[in-house]
Scaffold this motif. Structure first.
Motif: not given
Length: 175
Positions: A41-46
């Motif tokens: 989720r963090d990779l998508i968000r960044v």
């Protein structure tokens, strides 16, 4: 003693929601999908708020200061150089979007993705050296990425492959 305990907590937090998984459908993945581990989720968000959206603070939190990018044709970039490339993309491409379309994780330090960069070439692009003048046309290119994370959870290394010739050809198409 406190520093060691704090570091152990940070490592445990970074790894607590990191389990092997695969999302291999080609739909755009969402950062609010509860079925995905936190690291995914963090990779998508960044990609959404940092790379495409320009949230510099989010990028600095995500990318380790010693980050290294290994790209096509032997390209080697540090964190600041890669962030400069992202800024050049935001400046040149209206509607610039970064979407993750496939994710695979080993449950450890590595995560792989298929990523799509897209937008409309509306302003001079300076991200590849010699400036390229806009043609007003949409473009997209897809990357295959392998990411390696540092023990505390920041991204420290990336290997990316994409068709640079196709990307440049799209930018140089007549209006």
């Amino acid at each position: 003693m406190t520093i060691g305990r704090t570091r152990r907590r940070a490592v445990a937090a970074a790894q607590s929601d990191n389990r092997p998984f695969a999302r291999t459908d080609e739909s755009d993945l969402r950062s609010d999908d509860p079925a995905l581990p936190g690291r995914a989720r963090d990779l998508i968000r960044v990609g959404e708020i940092g790379i495409a959206g320009g949230d510099h603070a989010a990028l600095l939190r995500f990318f380790h200061p010693d980050f290294r990018f290994h790209g096509p044709a032997g390209a080697e970039l540090g964190r600041d150089q890669l962030l400069g490339y992202f800024a050049a993309c935001r400046d040149a491409f209206d509607g610039f979007a970064v979407t993750r379309q496939m994710l695979l994780s080993d449950g450890g330090d590595h995560l792989a993705a298929r990523t799509r960069f897209a937008g409309t070439f509306a302003h001079r692009f300076t991200g590849l050296g010699e400036p390229i003048e806009p043609n007003g046309r949409p473009f997209e290119y897809r990357l295959l990425n392998i990411f390696r994370y540092a023990p505390a959870g920041q991204l420290i290394e990336e290997w990316a492959q994409y068709d640079t010739r196709s990307f440049i050809d799209q930018l140089r198409r007549p209006a």
